[in-house]
Each structure stands twice: as C-alpha cells, then as structure tokens.
Design an enzyme around this catalytic site. Structure first.
Site, PDB file in Angstrom:
ATOM      1  N   GLU A  65       2.037 -13.280  12.406  1.00 56.98           N
ATOM      2  CA  GLU A  65       2.405 -12.007  13.020  1.00 56.98           C
ATOM      3  C   GLU A  65       2.022 -10.909  12.028  1.00 56.98           C
ATOM      4  O   GLU A  65       2.187 -11.086  10.816  1.00 56.98           O
ATOM      5  CB  GLU A  65       3.936 -11.950  13.208  1.00 56.98           C
ATOM      6  CG  GLU A  65       4.451 -12.805  14.317  1.00 56.98           C
ATOM      7  CD  GLU A  65       4.130 -12.206  15.683  1.00 56.98           C
ATOM      8  OE1 GLU A  65       4.188 -10.983  15.832  1.00 56.98           O
ATOM      9  OE2 GLU A  65       3.801 -12.983  16.592  1.00 56.98           O
TER      10      GLU A  65
ATOM     11  N   ARG B  71     -11.467   1.152  -9.198  1.00 59.22           N
ATOM     12  CA  ARG B  71     -10.594   2.305  -9.438  1.00 59.22           C
ATOM     13  C   ARG B  71     -10.818   2.862 -10.846  1.00 59.22           C
ATOM     14  O   ARG B  71     -11.376   2.179 -11.703  1.00 59.22           O
ATOM     15  CB  ARG B  71      -9.141   1.870  -9.282  1.00 59.22           C
ATOM     16  CG  ARG B  71      -8.855   1.490  -7.848  1.00 59.22           C
ATOM     17  CD  ARG B  71      -7.401   1.318  -7.597  1.00 59.22           C
ATOM     18  NE  ARG B  71      -7.218   1.130  -6.168  1.00 59.22           N
ATOM     19  CZ  ARG B  71      -6.148   1.481  -5.494  1.00 59.22           C
ATOM     20  NH1 ARG B  71      -5.146   2.046  -6.110  1.00 59.22           N
ATOM     21  NH2 ARG B  71      -6.076   1.281  -4.209  1.00 59.22           N
TER      22      ARG B  71
ATOM     23  N   HIS C  36       2.819   2.835  -8.927  1.00 54.56           N
ATOM     24  CA  HIS C  36       2.727   1.384  -9.135  1.00 54.56           C
ATOM     25  C   HIS C  36       3.977   0.862  -9.861  1.00 54.56           C
ATOM     26  O   HIS C  36       4.466  -0.221  -9.563  1.00 54.56           O
ATOM     27  CB  HIS C  36       1.464   1.033  -9.928  1.00 54.56           C
ATOM     28  CG  HIS C  36       0.193   1.414  -9.221  1.00 54.56           C
ATOM     29  ND1 HIS C  36      -0.022   1.141  -7.897  1.00 54.56           N
ATOM     30  CD2 HIS C  36      -0.930   2.058  -9.656  1.00 54.56           C
ATOM     31  CE1 HIS C  36      -1.218   1.597  -7.537  1.00 54.56           C
ATOM     32  NE2 HIS C  36      -1.783   2.156  -8.585  1.00 54.56           N
TER      33      HIS C  36
ATOM     34  N   ARG D 126      -5.147  -2.530   8.598  1.00 54.49           N
ATOM     35  CA  ARG D 126      -6.283  -3.393   8.217  1.00 54.49           C
ATOM     36  C   ARG D 126      -5.752  -4.606   7.457  1.00 54.49           C
ATOM     37  O   ARG D 126      -4.679  -4.557   6.875  1.00 54.49           O
ATOM     38  CB  ARG D 126      -7.225  -2.637   7.272  1.00 54.49           C
ATOM     39  CG  ARG D 126      -8.062  -1.574   7.879  1.00 54.49           C
ATOM     40  CD  ARG D 126      -9.145  -1.124   6.878  1.00 54.49           C
ATOM     41  NE  ARG D 126      -8.570  -0.492   5.693  1.00 54.49           N
ATOM     42  CZ  ARG D 126      -8.271   0.808   5.612  1.00 54.49           C
ATOM     43  NH1 ARG D 126      -8.486   1.593   6.638  1.00 54.49           N
ATOM     44  NH2 ARG D 126      -7.763   1.302   4.512  1.00 54.49           N
TER      45      ARG D 126
ATOM     46  N   LEU E 119      12.867 -20.171  -4.245  1.00 57.85           N
ATOM     47  CA  LEU E 119      11.894 -19.260  -3.631  1.00 57.85           C
ATOM     48  C   LEU E 119      10.511 -19.393  -4.283  1.00 57.85           C
ATOM     49  O   LEU E 119      10.398 -19.468  -5.510  1.00 57.85           O
ATOM     50  CB  LEU E 119      12.411 -17.817  -3.808  1.00 57.85           C
ATOM     51  CG  LEU E 119      11.587 -16.694  -3.210  1.00 57.85           C
ATOM     52  CD1 LEU E 119      11.681 -16.710  -1.685  1.00 57.85           C
ATOM     53  CD2 LEU E 119      12.073 -15.331  -3.737  1.00 57.85           C
TER      54      LEU E 119
ATOM     55  N   TRP F  80     -11.091  -3.224  -8.936  1.00 61.70           N
ATOM     56  CA  TRP F  80     -11.764  -2.938 -10.215  1.00 61.70           C
ATOM     57  C   TRP F  80     -12.533  -1.633 -10.141  1.00 61.70           C
ATOM     58  O   TRP F  80     -12.877  -1.050 -11.168  1.00 61.70           O
ATOM     59  CB  TRP F  80     -12.720  -4.074 -10.596  1.00 61.70           C
ATOM     60  CG  TRP F  80     -12.034  -5.374 -10.858  1.00 61.70           C
ATOM     61  CD1 TRP F  80     -12.029  -6.462 -10.047  1.00 61.70           C
ATOM     62  CD2 TRP F  80     -11.245  -5.734 -12.004  1.00 61.70           C
ATOM     63  NE1 TRP F  80     -11.285  -7.477 -10.607  1.00 61.70           N
ATOM     64  CE2 TRP F  80     -10.797  -7.057 -11.804  1.00 61.70           C
ATOM     65  CE3 TRP F  80     -10.875  -5.063 -13.180  1.00 61.70           C
ATOM     66  CZ2 TRP F  80      -9.994  -7.719 -12.724  1.00 61.70           C
ATOM     67  CZ3 TRP F  80     -10.079  -5.739 -14.098  1.00 61.70           C
ATOM     68  CH2 TRP F  80      -9.652  -7.039 -13.878  1.00 61.70           C
TER      69      TRP F  80
ATOM     70  N   GLY G 261      -0.034   5.122  -4.590  1.00 60.81           N
ATOM     71  CA  GLY G 261      -0.722   6.310  -5.099  1.00 60.81           C
ATOM     72  C   GLY G 261      -0.247   7.556  -4.372  1.00 60.81           C
ATOM     73  O   GLY G 261       0.112   8.567  -5.009  1.00 60.81           O
TER      74      GLY G 261
ATOM     75  N   ASP H  80       0.819  -1.207   0.000  1.00 61.29           N
ATOM     76  CA  ASP H  80       0.000   0.000   0.000  1.00 61.29           C
ATOM     77  C   ASP H  80       0.860   1.268   0.000  1.00 61.29           C
ATOM     78  O   ASP H  80       1.984   1.256   0.487  1.00 61.29           O
ATOM     79  CB  ASP H  80      -0.920  -0.023   1.228  1.00 61.29           C
ATOM     80  CG  ASP H  80      -2.178   0.788   0.996  1.00 61.29           C
ATOM     81  OD1 ASP H  80      -2.363   1.294  -0.129  1.00 61.29           O
ATOM     82  OD2 ASP H  80      -2.968   0.933   1.943  1.00 61.29           O
TER      83      ASP H  80
HETATM   84  C1  FPP Z   1      -2.004  -0.164  -3.319  1.00 64.21           C
HETATM   85  O1  FPP Z   1      -1.535   1.168  -3.289  1.00 64.21           O
HETATM   86  C2  FPP Z   1      -1.349  -0.898  -4.401  1.00 64.21           C
HETATM   87  C3  FPP Z   1      -2.001  -1.487  -5.460  1.00 64.21           C
HETATM   88  C4  FPP Z   1      -3.461  -1.465  -5.609  1.00 64.21           C
HETATM   89  C5  FPP Z   1      -1.250  -2.143  -6.550  1.00 64.21           C
HETATM   90  C6  FPP Z   1       0.017  -2.838  -6.190  1.00 64.21           C
HETATM   91  C7  FPP Z   1       0.702  -3.214  -7.441  1.00 64.21           C
HETATM   92  C8  FPP Z   1       2.024  -3.099  -7.679  1.00 64.21           C
HETATM   93  C9  FPP Z   1       3.029  -2.679  -6.670  1.00 64.21           C
HETATM   94  C10 FPP Z   1       2.563  -3.383  -9.024  1.00 64.21           C
HETATM   95  C11 FPP Z   1       2.267  -4.754  -9.480  1.00 64.21           C
HETATM   96  C12 FPP Z   1       3.385  -5.666  -9.316  1.00 64.21           C
HETATM   97  C13 FPP Z   1       4.101  -6.165 -10.317  1.00 64.21           C
HETATM   98  C14 FPP Z   1       5.161  -7.124  -9.971  1.00 64.21           C
HETATM   99  C15 FPP Z   1       3.911  -5.792 -11.720  1.00 64.21           C
HETATM  100  P1  FPP Z   1      -2.566   2.356  -3.486  1.00 64.21           P
HETATM  101  O2  FPP Z   1      -2.664   2.661  -4.937  1.00 64.21           O
HETATM  102  O3  FPP Z   1      -3.843   2.011  -2.808  1.00 64.21           O
HETATM  103  O4  FPP Z   1      -1.853   3.531  -2.743  1.00 64.21           O
HETATM  104  P2  FPP Z   1      -2.587   4.712  -1.955  1.00 64.21           P
HETATM  105  O5  FPP Z   1      -3.249   4.091  -0.758  1.00 64.21           O
HETATM  106  O6  FPP Z   1      -1.436   5.592  -1.590  1.00 64.21           O
HETATM  107  O7  FPP Z   1      -3.544   5.360  -2.900  1.00 64.21           O
END
Ligand code: FPP
Length: 228
Positions: A192, A53, A19, A179, A116, A51, A5, A2
C-alpha cells in the site's frame, strides 16, 4: 523521509538542521512502532542519487549517520532492535571505509536481537540493489554453486539486501511528492502506498497510527479476485 530541507528553510535554518530534526523523528517512530504492532521499519536515509547534493550537506548527513550508528548502538541493543543497512557497501561503492566499518559493526552488534527490525537504506537505489543481486547470482552460477534453472522469486529475493525479510505492507512518503524514487523497487510490488504532505521532521507517532488505522480497512488481494 522527505521534506527535511523545506522544513528547515521555512524556519530560516540550514538544511542540515532539517536532517537533524529528521533523525529525531526516526527515533520517535522507532520508539512507538512496537506498540503499533509493527515488526519492521525501513528508512530511506541516503539514496545513490543524494551524492549530487552540495558537499557540505552530504558531509553533514554522513556525520549524522556516523554519530547515530555509534551513539545509539547500546540503546538499540538493550531494546532488542536488529539493525540492518541496505545499499552498496562494497569497496567499489561510494561510501567511505570508516562509515562502512561503523555500519558493519552496528549490524554485527545487533545480530542476536529478535525484536523490531530497523533497516536503513544508505547509498541505496532500488535498481542498483537488483543489479547487485543479479551480479551475485551470476557469480554463484559461474562458481558452480547455483544453476540458472534454480532461479525463482524466492531465491532472487534472497540475493537482495532485504534477504528473506517480508515485503513491506505499507510505504509512507512524507513531504508531498507522489513518487517512489527508486525505493525498494522489487519489494513493494504489492505494498500500500501513502503519500502525506507533512514534512518528515513534523511526522509523529500519532500520524503513523492514524495512517495504520485508515489502511486497516483496505483489503489487499495480491492480484486474486474477491471470492465473496
Ligand atoms: C530528504 O529530504 C531526506 C534526506 C535526503 C535525508 C534523510 C535523512 C535523515 C532524516 C537523517 C538520517 C537518519 C538518521 C537516523 C541519522 P530533503 O532534504 O530532500 O527535503 P526537501 O525535499 O524538503 O529538500
């Protein structure tokens, strides 16, 4: 993972840049994990709720996954990394056929790898995973392959996307929120939990190592009483 954004917005960049940087963090963490004694990593890349978003963010994330799963495949294989995707990949699900095909190809190509384990949750929700598992079990009962009385925790786990992989020892959520957000609901019964303020694009191998060192001091008793 998280905070992508907010990381981008703070720098005057498009959310998708966050991202992209987040995908780089995934690579960094995958690279350091074996040296930290980690056997399995599971990344929550796209939830069944994501979805909702904006369309361009969803498309951008899908494109990122498409690129990642094709361009990194050889590298994953040569590093003996086994890739699996948890989530709804059924034709009734929302993932496009092309991406399901790419995912299945990546899973197949790394099937023999025994280093891994790297799991990505894509179009994934913990409740949805449990429902899909229950449906599959019911289906097997209906077809005479199973008896209702056979069902125990181990058998039910085998119907989940994670199959018989060990439950996670530790869950780390970056970005400051505390959360679970529908992540591995069944599997993390005894895990944990660590919530950190760092945004995912800034999370480093050193941060991971520091958390592991701190958590090593915690004794997990799985509901049993201390015998000392
Ligand atoms: C949440 O941050 C993150 C996501 C919804 C996407 C996570 C995806 C990646 C890190 C890239 C995908 C991975 C690969 C290997 C291609 P957010 O957008 O909710 O952040 P915010 O809470 O700051 O808005």
């Amino acid at each position: 993972m998280d905070g992508n954004g907010r990381w981008a917005t703070k720098r005057g960049l498009a959310r998708l840049e966050g991202h992209r940087q987040g995908a780089q963090t995934v690579e960094n963490i995958v690279r350091v994990a074996p040296s930290l004694g980690i056997k399995t990593l599971t990344f929550y890349a796209f939830s069944s709720e994501n979805w909702k978003r904006p369309e361009d963010e969803v498309n951008g994330l899908m494109e990122l996954l498409r690129i990642y799963f094709t361009s990194k495949l050889e590298k994953l294989k040569s590093n003996n990394i086994r890739l699996r995707v948890f989530g709804d990949k059924t034709p009734q699900g929302k993932l496009g056929d092309d991406i399901v095909q790419i995912i299945e190809q990546a899973e197949e190509m790394t099937e023999e790898c025994d280093g891994l384990n790297v799991n990505f949750c894509i179009n994934y929700g913990g409740r949805d995973e449990i429902i899909r598992a229950a449906q599959q079990f019911a289906d097997d009962v209906e077809r005479g392959l199973r008896f209702v009385g056979d069902l125990d925790e181990k058998l039910f786990s085998s119907y989940l996307d994670s199959g018989l992989q060990a439950d996670p020892d530790l869950v780390i959520r970056t970005g400051g929120d505390q959360r679970i957000s529908n992540f591995l609901l069944w599997q993390l019964s005894y895990s944990e939990l660590q919530f950190v303020k760092t945004a995912w694009p800034d999370f480093s191998g050193e941060d991971l190592r520091d958390i592991l060192i701190e958590k090593q001091a915690v004794e997990r008793r799985f509901g049993a009483v201390d015998v000392f």
